[in-house]
Design a protein around this motif. Structure first.
Motif, PDB file in Angstrom:
ATOM      1  N   PRO A 117       0.808  -1.233   0.000  1.00 27.49           N
ATOM      2  CA  PRO A 117       0.000   0.000   0.000  1.00 27.49           C
ATOM      3  C   PRO A 117       0.832   1.269   0.000  1.00 27.49           C
ATOM      4  CG  PRO A 117      -0.869  -1.584   1.573  1.00 27.49           C
ATOM      5  CD  PRO A 117       0.448  -2.136   1.100  1.00 27.49           C
ATOM      6  N   LEU A 118       2.064   1.187   0.506  1.00 28.43           N
ATOM      7  CA  LEU A 118       2.916   2.370   0.522  1.00 28.43           C
ATOM      8  C   LEU A 118       3.462   2.713  -0.849  1.00 28.43           C
ATOM      9  CD1 LEU A 118       4.936   1.833   3.827  1.00 28.43           C
ATOM     10  CD2 LEU A 118       2.812   3.090   3.470  1.00 28.43           C
ATOM     11  N   ARG A 119       3.298   1.801  -1.794  1.00 24.22           N
ATOM     12  CA  ARG A 119       3.760   2.053  -3.155  1.00 24.22           C
ATOM     13  C   ARG A 119       2.606   2.072  -4.159  1.00 24.22           C
ATOM     14  NH1 ARG A 119       7.650  -0.867  -0.509  1.00 24.22           N
ATOM     15  NH2 ARG A 119       9.785  -0.046  -0.660  1.00 24.22           N
ATOM     16  N   ALA A 120       1.391   2.119  -3.649  1.00 19.66           N
ATOM     17  CA  ALA A 120       0.219   2.123  -4.524  1.00 19.66           C
ATOM     18  C   ALA A 120       0.125   3.438  -5.286  1.00 19.66           C
ATOM     19  CB  ALA A 120      -1.042   1.914  -3.701  1.00 19.66           C
ATOM     20  N   THR A 121      -0.405   3.366  -6.500  1.00 16.67           N
ATOM     21  CA  THR A 121      -0.622   4.552  -7.317  1.00 16.67           C
ATOM     22  C   THR A 121      -2.118   4.777  -7.497  1.00 16.67           C
ATOM     23  OG1 THR A 121      -0.724   3.407  -9.459  1.00 16.67           O
ATOM     24  CG2 THR A 121       1.481   3.957  -8.587  1.00 16.67           C
ATOM     25  N   PHE A 122      -2.462   5.894  -8.142  1.00 14.55           N
ATOM     26  CA  PHE A 122      -3.885   6.165  -8.374  1.00 14.55           C
ATOM     27  C   PHE A 122      -4.500   5.098  -9.262  1.00 14.55           C
ATOM     28  CE2 PHE A 122      -2.004   8.049 -12.119  1.00 14.55           C
ATOM     29  CZ  PHE A 122      -2.956   7.897 -13.120  1.00 14.55           C
ATOM     30  N   LEU A 123      -3.686   4.425 -10.102  1.00 14.67           N
ATOM     31  CA  LEU A 123      -4.212   3.349 -10.942  1.00 14.67           C
ATOM     32  C   LEU A 123      -4.660   2.168 -10.080  1.00 14.67           C
ATOM     33  CD1 LEU A 123      -1.576   3.416 -13.843  1.00 14.67           C
ATOM     34  CD2 LEU A 123      -3.919   4.285 -13.895  1.00 14.67           C
ATOM     35  N   ASP A 124      -3.904   1.893  -9.021  1.00 13.56           N
ATOM     36  CA  ASP A 124      -4.289   0.817  -8.108  1.00 13.56           C
ATOM     37  C   ASP A 124      -5.576   1.175  -7.373  1.00 13.56           C
ATOM     38  OD1 ASP A 124      -1.929  -0.749  -8.631  1.00 13.56           O
ATOM     39  OD2 ASP A 124      -0.813   0.685  -7.398  1.00 13.56           O
ATOM     40  N   VAL A 125      -5.685   2.429  -6.953  1.00  9.76           N
ATOM     41  CA  VAL A 125      -6.898   2.870  -6.271  1.00  9.76           C
ATOM     42  C   VAL A 125      -8.096   2.774  -7.212  1.00  9.76           C
ATOM     43  CG1 VAL A 125      -8.028   4.775  -5.068  1.00  9.76           C
ATOM     44  CG2 VAL A 125      -5.579   4.396  -4.753  1.00  9.76           C
ATOM     45  N   ASN A 126      -7.900   3.146  -8.474  1.00  8.35           N
ATOM     46  CA  ASN A 126      -8.974   3.013  -9.467  1.00  8.35           C
ATOM     47  C   ASN A 126      -9.418   1.557  -9.600  1.00  8.35           C
ATOM     48  OD1 ASN A 126      -9.169   5.705 -10.119  1.00  8.35           O
ATOM     49  ND2 ASN A 126      -7.848   5.578 -11.915  1.00  8.35           N
ATOM     50  N   ALA A 127      -8.441   0.647  -9.658  1.00  5.99           N
ATOM     51  CA  ALA A 127      -8.766  -0.775  -9.793  1.00  5.99           C
ATOM     52  C   ALA A 127      -9.555  -1.260  -8.577  1.00  5.99           C
ATOM     53  CB  ALA A 127      -7.483  -1.584  -9.956  1.00  5.99           C
ATOM     54  N   TYR A 128      -9.188  -0.775  -7.403  1.00  9.66           N
ATOM     55  CA  TYR A 128      -9.898  -1.150  -6.174  1.00  9.66           C
ATOM     56  C   TYR A 128     -11.338  -0.636  -6.206  1.00  9.66           C
ATOM     57  CZ  TYR A 128     -11.093  -1.206  -1.182  1.00  9.66           C
ATOM     58  OH  TYR A 128     -11.712  -1.401   0.037  1.00  9.66           O
ATOM     59  N   ALA A 129     -11.504   0.613  -6.634  1.00 11.34           N
ATOM     60  CA  ALA A 129     -12.852   1.183  -6.703  1.00 11.34           C
ATOM     61  C   ALA A 129     -13.723   0.406  -7.683  1.00 11.34           C
ATOM     62  CB  ALA A 129     -12.778   2.652  -7.111  1.00 11.34           C
ATOM     63  N   ARG A 130     -13.144   0.027  -8.844  1.00 14.60           N
ATOM     64  CA  ARG A 130     -13.929  -0.728  -9.816  1.00 14.60           C
ATOM     65  C   ARG A 130     -14.286  -2.113  -9.267  1.00 14.60           C
ATOM     66  NH1 ARG A 130     -12.639   3.678 -11.402  1.00 14.60           N
ATOM     67  NH2 ARG A 130     -14.279   4.048  -9.886  1.00 14.60           N
ATOM     68  N   ALA A 131     -13.382  -2.690  -8.465  1.00 18.28           N
ATOM     69  CA  ALA A 131     -13.676  -3.992  -7.855  1.00 18.28           C
ATOM     70  C   ALA A 131     -14.822  -3.878  -6.865  1.00 18.28           C
ATOM     71  CB  ALA A 131     -12.418  -4.528  -7.165  1.00 18.28           C
ATOM     72  N   LEU A 132     -14.874  -2.775  -6.115  1.00 21.14           N
ATOM     73  CA  LEU A 132     -15.982  -2.567  -5.182  1.00 21.14           C
ATOM     74  C   LEU A 132     -17.301  -2.402  -5.937  1.00 21.14           C
ATOM     75  CD1 LEU A 132     -14.390  -0.071  -2.614  1.00 21.14           C
ATOM     76  CD2 LEU A 132     -14.764  -2.516  -2.313  1.00 21.14           C
ATOM     77  N   GLU A 133     -17.253  -1.623  -7.019  1.00 20.11           N
ATOM     78  CA  GLU A 133     -18.472  -1.390  -7.798  1.00 20.11           C
ATOM     79  C   GLU A 133     -19.001  -2.669  -8.424  1.00 20.11           C
ATOM     80  OE1 GLU A 133     -17.014   1.530 -10.470  1.00 20.11           O
ATOM     81  OE2 GLU A 133     -17.309   3.207  -9.096  1.00 20.11           O
ATOM     82  N   ALA A 134     -18.094  -3.615  -8.701  1.00 17.02           N
ATOM     83  CA  ALA A 134     -18.485  -4.864  -9.357  1.00 17.02           C
ATOM     84  C   ALA A 134     -19.163  -5.841  -8.399  1.00 17.02           C
ATOM     85  CB  ALA A 134     -17.267  -5.521  -9.990  1.00 17.02           C
ATOM     86  N   ARG A 135     -19.214  -5.546  -7.103  1.00 17.26           N
ATOM     87  CA  ARG A 135     -19.751  -6.518  -6.142  1.00 17.26           C
ATOM     88  C   ARG A 135     -21.228  -6.833  -6.276  1.00 17.26           C
ATOM     89  NH1 ARG A 135     -16.592  -5.536  -0.397  1.00 17.26           N
ATOM     90  NH2 ARG A 135     -14.494  -5.991  -1.182  1.00 17.26           N
ATOM     91  N   PRO A 136     -22.180  -5.927  -6.499  1.00 14.85           N
ATOM     92  CA  PRO A 136     -22.052  -4.483  -6.726  1.00 14.85           C
ATOM     93  C   PRO A 136     -22.166  -3.707  -5.413  1.00 14.85           C
ATOM     94  CG  PRO A 136     -24.294  -5.157  -7.150  1.00 14.85           C
ATOM     95  CD  PRO A 136     -23.547  -6.409  -6.732  1.00 14.85           C
ATOM     96  N   MET A 137     -21.683  -2.465  -5.444  1.00 14.55           N
ATOM     97  CA  MET A 137     -21.746  -1.593  -4.283  1.00 14.55           C
ATOM     98  C   MET A 137     -22.165  -0.207  -4.751  1.00 14.55           C
ATOM     99  SD  MET A 137     -18.709  -0.945  -1.483  1.00 14.55           S
ATOM    100  CE  MET A 137     -18.738  -2.683  -0.977  1.00 14.55           C
ATOM    101  N   ALA A 138     -23.034   0.454  -4.000  1.00 15.99           N
ATOM    102  CA  ALA A 138     -23.547   1.772  -4.383  1.00 15.99           C
ATOM    103  C   ALA A 138     -22.406   2.777  -4.499  1.00 15.99           C
ATOM    104  CB  ALA A 138     -24.563   2.260  -3.363  1.00 15.99           C
ATOM    105  N   ALA A 139     -22.573   3.719  -5.427  1.00 16.17           N
ATOM    106  CA  ALA A 139     -21.544   4.730  -5.658  1.00 16.17           C
ATOM    107  C   ALA A 139     -21.234   5.505  -4.385  1.00 16.17           C
ATOM    108  CB  ALA A 139     -21.979   5.681  -6.773  1.00 16.17           C
ATOM    109  N   ALA A 140     -22.267   5.829  -3.603  1.00 13.82           N
ATOM    110  CA  ALA A 140     -22.054   6.593  -2.372  1.00 13.82           C
ATOM    111  C   ALA A 140     -21.221   5.799  -1.373  1.00 13.82           C
ATOM    112  CB  ALA A 140     -23.396   6.966  -1.748  1.00 13.82           C
TER     113      ALA A 140
END
Length: 317
Positions: A60-83
């Motif tokens: 996590p100390l070397r994560a980039t915004f691309l990794d954060v984007n991938a994490y957000a898309r993984a959450l949305e795929a569960r699916p999970m509400a945008a809020a």
């Protein structure tokens, strides 16, 4: 960073150590004035992110915004509400802000990430009409048993004062007092801000009935049978139980926050200025208060009517 080394683990390599991430998170939370509910939510948010990083073999100390984007898309795929996704990313972002201050990371990777859009004009909370709020209070009046008076007082506080459920559950008996003829509550609200509210006659009556049974000894105001603090989950169940008994549609999807929304809507509908409602609810941003006002688009409240009426009064007969 002088003096911080005794408070937090060494940042480099802490993820690899057992419990290191948790220790660092606790140090971060200790530096924030948060309610226990918010603290627990932030703790879960960071744990979810760190666990995902572990699954991806990512530090996590070397994560980039691309990794954060991938994490957000993984959450949305569960699916999970945008809020919900946006809230989780906000918690992780605050965590990284702390790491930046400690110079553990050069920048916050969440800052450049693609966060889900959440409209400030929309809330997923199921609302209630004034009549439905009255029906819930009437259902509380019909209750019998050892918790009936307590439950009636809790529901009245939520309905009449628009309190957050965490604020209601966090009240102590010593928070109740008097000031210049007003029965008052003094407590610490969201963000560690000192709050003061006046009790309505109905809330005061419900409280006195409950205190006649509970007593005025110190401790949690709304207590369990063993003297512990009533928790938010019990209040969620109470709201849904009373709503179901009152025959309100969607009772199983209501929450204590539904009563808070109803408070804001009713206050604005009777003409209470937005800034007064904002202060009463403890909102830092007036846009949040507007979002809680479910009737804000009602054309009956269009200011053009008031302007036209005032002009007519000024015109000669």
């Amino acid at each position: 960073m002088t003096g911080m080394s005794s408070l937090v683990p060494q940042p480099r390599g802490f993820i690899e150590k057992s419990g290191g991430a948790q220790e660092f998170t606790e140090a971060w939370l200790a530096n924030r004035r948060l309610s226990e509910h918010t603290r627990a939510a932030y703790r879960r948010d960071v744990h979810g992110w760190v666990s995902w990083c572990t699954e991806q073999n990512l530090d996590p100390l070397r994560a980039t915004f691309l990794d954060v984007n991938a994490y957000a898309r993984a959450l949305e795929a569960r699916p999970m509400a945008a809020a919900t996704v946006a809230r989780k990313m906000s918690g992780v972002s605050s965590w990284y802000d702390f790491l930046v201050k400690l110079q553990a990371v050069p920048a916050n990777p969440v800052s450049g990430a693609d966060r889900p859009y959440v409209s400030r004009d929309h809330s997923a909370t199921l609302g209630l009409t004034p009549g439905e709020v009255g029906d819930i209070l009437a259902a509380a009046d019909r209750q019998h048993g050892p918790t009936a008076l307590r439950d009636r007082a809790v529901i009245t506080f939520l309905a009449d004062l628009g309190l957050r459920v965490s604020e209601a559950c966090g009240l102590d008996a010593t928070d109740v007092g008097w000031e210049r003829g007003h029965r008052t509550l003094r407590f610490v609200g969201k963000g560690g801000r000192a709050r003061r509210r006046a009790l309505t006659p109905g809330a005061s009556t419900a409280l006195d009935a409950y205190l006649s049974e509970r007593g005025t000894h110190p401790g949690p105001l709304f207590a369990t049978a063993t003297g512990g603090r009533l928790d938010r989950h019990a209040v969620f169940r109470l709201v849904r139980k009373l709503a179901a008994e009152a025959g309100i549609p969607g009772a199983d999807r209501l929450s204590p926050h539904s009563l808070r929304h109803a408070f804001a809507t009713a206050a604005r509908d009777v003409g209470i200025p937005l800034e007064d409602v904002q202060d009463a609810m403890g909102h830092a941003d007036p846009r949040t208060t507007r979002r809680y006002d479910r009737d804000r688009h009602n054309l009956d409240r269009d200011p053009s009517y008031s302007i036209a009426a005032a002009r007519a009064r000024r015109s000669p007969a």
